[in-house]
Design a protein around this motif. Sequence first.
Motif, PDB file in Angstrom:
ATOM      1  N   TYR A  40       0.739  -1.267   0.057  1.00 28.98           N
ATOM      2  CA  TYR A  40       0.053   0.063  -0.047  1.00 28.98           C
ATOM      3  C   TYR A  40       0.840   1.314  -0.169  1.00 28.98           C
ATOM      4  CZ  TYR A  40      -3.212   3.717   1.731  1.00 28.98           C
ATOM      5  OH  TYR A  40      -3.695   5.016   1.878  1.00 28.98           O
ATOM      6  N   GLU A  41       1.806   1.317   0.893  1.00 29.88           N
ATOM      7  CA  GLU A  41       2.680   2.654   0.871  1.00 29.88           C
ATOM      8  C   GLU A  41       3.445   2.742  -0.410  1.00 29.88           C
ATOM      9  OE1 GLU A  41       2.619   5.036   3.318  1.00 29.88           O
ATOM     10  OE2 GLU A  41       0.883   4.065   4.203  1.00 29.88           O
ATOM     11  N   LYS A  44       1.260   3.803  -3.289  1.00 27.34           N
ATOM     12  CA  LYS A  44       0.640   5.059  -3.249  1.00 27.34           C
ATOM     13  C   LYS A  44       1.696   5.974  -3.467  1.00 27.34           C
ATOM     14  CE  LYS A  44       0.182   6.479   1.358  1.00 27.34           C
ATOM     15  NZ  LYS A  44       0.064   6.619   2.385  1.00 27.34           N
ATOM     16  N   HIS A  45       2.873   5.800  -2.924  1.00 30.85           N
ATOM     17  CA  HIS A  45       4.031   6.806  -3.117  1.00 30.85           C
ATOM     18  C   HIS A  45       4.459   6.734  -4.608  1.00 30.85           C
ATOM     19  CE1 HIS A  45       4.399   8.206   0.702  1.00 30.85           C
ATOM     20  NE2 HIS A  45       4.315   6.894   1.227  1.00 30.85           N
ATOM     21  N   TYR A  48       1.817   8.791  -6.607  1.00 29.26           N
ATOM     22  CA  TYR A  48       1.788  10.290  -6.388  1.00 29.26           C
ATOM     23  C   TYR A  48       3.049  10.793  -7.036  1.00 29.26           C
ATOM     24  CZ  TYR A  48      -1.662  10.436  -2.665  1.00 29.26           C
ATOM     25  OH  TYR A  48      -2.739  10.426  -1.807  1.00 29.26           O
ATOM     26  N   ARG A  65      -6.379  12.158  -4.332  1.00 29.43           N
ATOM     27  CA  ARG A  65      -5.933  11.571  -3.117  1.00 29.43           C
ATOM     28  C   ARG A  65      -6.656  10.204  -3.011  1.00 29.43           C
ATOM     29  NH1 ARG A  65      -6.237  14.039   2.734  1.00 29.43           N
ATOM     30  NH2 ARG A  65      -5.223  12.335   3.905  1.00 29.43           N
ATOM     31  N   VAL A  68      -6.284   7.571  -5.506  1.00 28.81           N
ATOM     32  CA  VAL A  68      -4.967   7.008  -5.259  1.00 28.81           C
ATOM     33  C   VAL A  68      -4.848   5.909  -4.242  1.00 28.81           C
ATOM     34  CG1 VAL A  68      -2.634   7.507  -4.911  1.00 28.81           C
ATOM     35  CG2 VAL A  68      -3.818   8.937  -6.664  1.00 28.81           C
ATOM     36  N   MET A  69      -5.395   6.231  -3.115  1.00 29.84           N
ATOM     37  CA  MET A  69      -5.311   5.667  -1.841  1.00 29.84           C
ATOM     38  C   MET A  69      -6.134   4.205  -2.006  1.00 29.84           C
ATOM     39  SD  MET A  69      -5.258   8.068   1.480  1.00 29.84           S
ATOM     40  CE  MET A  69      -6.853   8.776   1.051  1.00 29.84           C
ATOM     41  N   ALA A  72      -4.186   1.879  -4.445  1.00 26.86           N
ATOM     42  CA  ALA A  72      -3.179   1.657  -3.919  1.00 26.86           C
ATOM     43  C   ALA A  72      -3.495   0.213  -2.864  1.00 26.86           C
ATOM     44  CB  ALA A  72      -2.404   2.499  -3.197  1.00 26.86           C
ATOM     45  N   VAL A 141      -7.547   3.148   3.860  1.00 30.36           N
ATOM     46  CA  VAL A 141      -7.870   4.603   3.680  1.00 30.36           C
ATOM     47  C   VAL A 141      -8.280   5.235   4.712  1.00 30.36           C
ATOM     48  CG1 VAL A 141      -9.305   6.091   2.301  1.00 30.36           C
ATOM     49  CG2 VAL A 141      -7.952   3.919   1.047  1.00 30.36           C
TER      50      VAL A 141
END
Length: 187
Positions: A40-41, A44-45, A48, A65, A68-69, A72, A141
């Motif tokens: 997930y992290e 997500k990054h 972005y 936002r 995207v979350m 991810a 989320v």
Amino acid sequence: KAVFQSAPGKGPIKMAGFLNGLGPTATGYWLQGAAKFGGYEALKHAFYRRLRELPDGERLCETLRLPVMLTAAAGAEAFATCLLCPLEVVKLRMQTDPAMAARGMLRTLTHVVRKDGVGRLFKGLGPIAMRQLPYTMVKLVSYELFTALILNAARRMSEDGTCSVAEVGSGRMAVALTAGLCAGAAA
């Protein structure tokens, strides 16, 4: 019922049958959790980072936002579920067949692959994914949104506009636990 009928012994000793799938359960959820949270992290990054490369990228990051979350979280959980599913199959075999339980996790895994093929390890992938994906998307989320909400509230409540809650170890723990409780309830 099958566990009680196949477990050796009488009385409370029969409860040992419930532990037959402990190894695959612990391993499966450990792998799944690592892939879910780490994935997930990372996703997500990465999303972005790609958005920031576009014209007006910062505005896009803010506008997109939530999508995207969610994307991810779904991508990470899809991969994590593929790691979990084979171990769930092994767990069920060990819980319902005393011979498999006696073999242990790795030998049961090998036996299933040799006897039924690799595809059998993913037999329950659809139902597991249908359960895990929405749950994980909401959990990850909402945790992130609740954390931001709590930190913003703490900033507004502080006299100088800074957030001293996030700077103290116990404050960070309180924020994380509160956001986790809220996310768990939401999921």
